[in-house]
Design a protein around this motif. Structure first.
Motif, short mmCIF file in Angstrom:
data_model
loop_
_atom_site.label_atom_id
_atom_site.label_comp_id
_atom_site.label_asym_id
_atom_site.label_seq_id
_atom_site.Cartn_x
_atom_site.Cartn_y
_atom_site.Cartn_z
N GLY A 110 77.68 33.18 32.97
CA GLY A 110 79.00 32.58 33.15
C GLY A 110 80.14 33.57 33.24
N PHE A 111 79.84 34.87 33.21
CA PHE A 111 80.88 35.89 33.38
C PHE A 111 81.24 36.05 34.85
N ARG A 112 82.46 36.47 35.12
CA ARG A 112 82.84 36.97 36.43
C ARG A 112 82.61 38.47 36.39
N ALA A 113 81.55 38.93 37.05
CA ALA A 113 81.13 40.32 36.99
C ALA A 113 81.56 41.04 38.26
N ILE A 114 82.26 42.16 38.07
CA ILE A 114 82.86 42.92 39.16
C ILE A 114 82.38 44.37 39.09
N ALA A 115 82.10 44.96 40.26
CA ALA A 115 81.75 46.39 40.32
C ALA A 115 82.43 47.00 41.52
N PRO A 116 83.45 47.85 41.33
CA PRO A 116 84.13 48.48 42.46
C PRO A 116 83.44 49.77 42.91
N ASP A 117 83.63 50.10 44.19
CA ASP A 117 83.42 51.47 44.65
C ASP A 117 84.63 52.26 44.18
N GLU A 177 84.92 36.16 21.46
CA GLU A 177 86.03 35.46 22.10
C GLU A 177 85.95 35.47 23.62
N VAL A 178 85.14 36.38 24.20
CA VAL A 178 85.00 36.40 25.65
C VAL A 178 83.75 35.69 26.13
N TRP A 179 82.94 35.20 25.21
CA TRP A 179 81.69 34.56 25.63
C TRP A 179 82.02 33.29 26.44
N PRO A 180 81.36 33.12 27.59
CA PRO A 180 81.68 31.96 28.45
C PRO A 180 81.50 30.64 27.71
N GLN A 181 82.45 29.74 27.88
CA GLN A 181 82.37 28.43 27.27
C GLN A 181 81.54 27.50 28.13
N GLN A 182 80.60 26.80 27.49
CA GLN A 182 79.76 25.87 28.24
C GLN A 182 80.55 24.61 28.56
N LYS A 183 80.41 24.15 29.79
CA LYS A 183 81.11 22.94 30.20
C LYS A 183 80.33 21.72 29.71
#
Length: 355
Positions: free
Chosen positions: A66-73, A349-355
């Protein structure tokens, strides 16, 4: 099609890795993304001479949670902006790139994860901009070392392995080689990118423990890894897939090794920048350090390299993984497990909340 079927399709779409670009007046950053757009943000920062694709094992795993995971060049790599002057690769500029990326994503904070030269970036974000960090994690490079310049590294060399009369710069001799003759240092890399990438991306070797790293003779050997010519080794299938090898080679053949090498040419200004950190350099947020047991350059198991981190990180979690330097690619299951456990227990506190 039922609503449940539509939800499943949507969930699968969240797990796909997509490509994006952020352009500002000063810089362009290409990045990969996975996971729900409204999920808690975690940004993975690669090192030398890698790419966003180095985090190919981490992005879908965090996205599935459930995270928004980002990896830039990063600056000088892949499809992000490349600059011609060494000064353009000072840490302060690179931190600025990441802050612009965070702003473009519409977020105030992220969990930052760095490896190799990506580690000084996340350490500088944490120490200069703690308000933009939920927490920080680093693979291989501990805090209060590389981001503070070469002199800080030299002071922590293990002189039992590297007697000063024989190895004055210890394993960091290759960094002096870059400073003294960057053109000679990168010439073999640019001449045969395919061979060099295969040589570089190899799994850890337990038999090297307690022995000098090949980088300790870079200047006298006229080669970063203690050799002046690059052997044609087979691809290490425990680290690189054919696809990953192709991605690295394509990007490095297009851009060359000069820009990545310039990250090594700013030790003095980087050290000055580190001195302007907030809170005297102490980090109050949760910190994870993953030590690679068989990384003989960033060697923390038998040396003092990680000692300053123990003083300056107030909420430190450490774990040793039996891998070489390319930990996220060699041991992705172990890295992902350590990262997820830390997030769940130390940064709840950053753990994704389940809908």
């Amino acid at each position: 099609m039922t609503q449940q079927d539509e939800n499943r399709i949507s969930e699968r779409a969240d797990l796909s890795i997509t490509e994006h670009t952020v352009k500002t007046e000063r810089h362009t950053t290409f990045y990969l993304a996975a996971g729900p757009e409204n999920g808690p943000l975690i940004i993975f920062v690669h090192g030398w001479p890698e790419l966003s694709a180095s985090w190919r094992h981490q992005l879908p795993t965090l996205a599935a949670l459930g995270f928004r995971a980002i990896a830039p060049d990063m600056r000088g790599y892949g499809r992000s902006s490349v600059y011609s002057q060494p000064a353009d690769y000072a840490q302060e500029h690179i931190v600025g790139d990441m802050l612009e990326l965070l702003d473009a994503l519409g977020r105030e904070k992220a969990v930052w994860v760095g490896h190799d030269w990506g580690s000084p970036v996340v350490w500088n974000l944490a120490s200069h901009h703690p308000d933009r960090c939920y927490a920080v994690a680093s693979l291989c490079v501990p805090y209060y070392t590389l981001e503070r310049g070469l002199d800080q590294l030299l002071a922590l060399v293990n002189r039992e392995v590297y007697p000063e009369n024989e190895f004055p710069a210890g394993q960091w001799d290759y960094m002096l080689y870059y400073e003294e003759n960057v053109a000679e240092a990168i010439a073999p890399m640019d001449a045969n990118v395919f061979r060099f990438v295969k040589l570089l991306f190899r799994k850890g070797d337990p038999t090297g423990e307690g022995k000098p790293a090949p980088t300790a003779t870079a200047r006298r050997s006229h080669g970063i890894h203690g050799m002046s010519t690059i052997p044609d080794l087979p691809r290490d299938t425990d680290v690189l897939t054919e696809e990953a090898l192709s991605i690295y080679v394509s990007a490095l053949e297009r851009n060359g090794f000069y820009a990545p090498a310039c990250w090594y040419l700013n030790h003095g200004v980087n050290a000055e920048y580190a001195m302007t950190a907030q809170n005297g350099g102490y980090l109050e947020m949760p910190v994870l350090f993953l030590n690679a047991r068989y990384d003989y350059i960033c060697e923390c198991t038998h040396s003092r390299l990680a000692e300053p981190m123990h003083t300056y990180c107030r909420q430190l979690t450490e774990e040793t993984i039996r891998s070489g330097h390319w930990m996220a690619q060699e041991k992705p299951i172990e890295v992902n497990a350590a990262l997820v456990k830390w997030l769940a227990t130390r940064v709840p506190e950053v753990w994704p909340q389940q809908k």
